[in-house]
Design an enzyme around this catalytic site. Structure first.
Site, PDB file in Angstrom:
ATOM      1  N   HIS A  54       0.846  -1.192   0.000  1.00  0.00           N
ATOM      2  CA  HIS A  54       0.000   0.000   0.000  1.00  0.00           C
ATOM      3  C   HIS A  54       0.885   1.247   0.000  1.00  0.00           C
ATOM      4  CE1 HIS A  54      -3.898  -1.948   1.785  1.00  0.00           C
ATOM      5  NE2 HIS A  54      -3.426  -2.611   0.761  1.00  0.00           N
ATOM      6  N   GLU A  56       0.949   4.102   1.821  1.00  0.00           N
ATOM      7  CA  GLU A  56       1.486   4.552   3.106  1.00  0.00           C
ATOM      8  C   GLU A  56       2.582   3.607   3.590  1.00  0.00           C
ATOM      9  OE1 GLU A  56      -3.087   5.192   3.305  1.00  0.00           O
ATOM     10  OE2 GLU A  56      -1.697   3.727   2.456  1.00  0.00           O
ATOM     11  N   CYS A  82      -5.994   2.228   5.351  1.00  0.00           N
ATOM     12  CA  CYS A  82      -6.794   1.021   5.566  1.00  0.00           C
ATOM     13  C   CYS A  82      -6.843   0.644   7.045  1.00  0.00           C
ATOM     14  CB  CYS A  82      -6.273  -0.134   4.723  1.00  0.00           C
ATOM     15  SG  CYS A  82      -4.650  -0.767   5.199  1.00  0.00           S
ATOM     16  N   CYS A  92      -2.448  -0.081   7.314  1.00  0.00           N
ATOM     17  CA  CYS A  92      -1.751   1.207   7.183  1.00  0.00           C
ATOM     18  C   CYS A  92      -2.038   2.100   8.392  1.00  0.00           C
ATOM     19  CB  CYS A  92      -2.125   1.892   5.874  1.00  0.00           C
ATOM     20  SG  CYS A  92      -1.429   1.012   4.456  1.00  0.00           S
TER      21      CYS A  92
END
Length: 150
Positions: A54, A56, A82, A92
């Site tokens: 992801h 981040e 998330c 995240c």
């Protein structure tokens, strides 16, 4: 950071999100970590290093968590971090909370398309983080995800 600074950094994060290889069942997201001095510390985008990373997570992985610049930093993410995840042990939201970063700026909240009820914003706020939503840039961030939002 001023509102104008926040908008500029979010526009850059949206540009990063356009680098994401589109994937069924995954949002295209860009993230940038900016120090208190206004300098970029790291950036990342979805699927930058592997098919499951992801934005981040990718940006945070580029810095040691004991980097003193993180305590005054802001993380800009084009989508709410998330709060549920199948591909990794930590979300995240958890990764941000394990870092010294306490200011998070997003363009839009995760819709209930892939996760029934993302609570990233609420979880961050409950833990004491400042979360700012730049709703005026939400449409621009959403536009990168037309492959999901048909």
């Amino acid at each position: 950071m001023t509102h104008a600074d926040d908008v500029t950094w979010m526009e850059r994060a949206i540009e990063l999100s356009r680098k994401c290889p589109p994937a069924e069942g995954a949002f295209s997201v860009g993230a940038i970590i900016v120090g208190a001095d206004g300098e970029e510390l790291a950036h990342g985008y979805s699927r930058e290093t592997d098919g499951h990373v992801h934005a981040e997570e990718s940006a945070l992985a580029k810095l040691p968590m004991d980097d003193p610049r993180l305590s005054g930093a802001t993380i800009y993410s084009t989508l709410e971090p998330c709060s549920e995840r199948k591909s990794r042990p930590l979300t995240c939201t958890q990764l941000i909370l394990r870092s010294p970063i306490r200011r998070v700026v997003i363009a839009w909240r995760e819709p209930s398309l892939l996760v029934a009820d993302c609570v990233g914003v609420e979880t961050l706020r409950e833990a004491g983080a400042e979360v700012l939503e730049l709703l005026d840039l939400a449409d621009m961030a959403r536009a990168v995800n037309t492959h999901l939002l048909k």
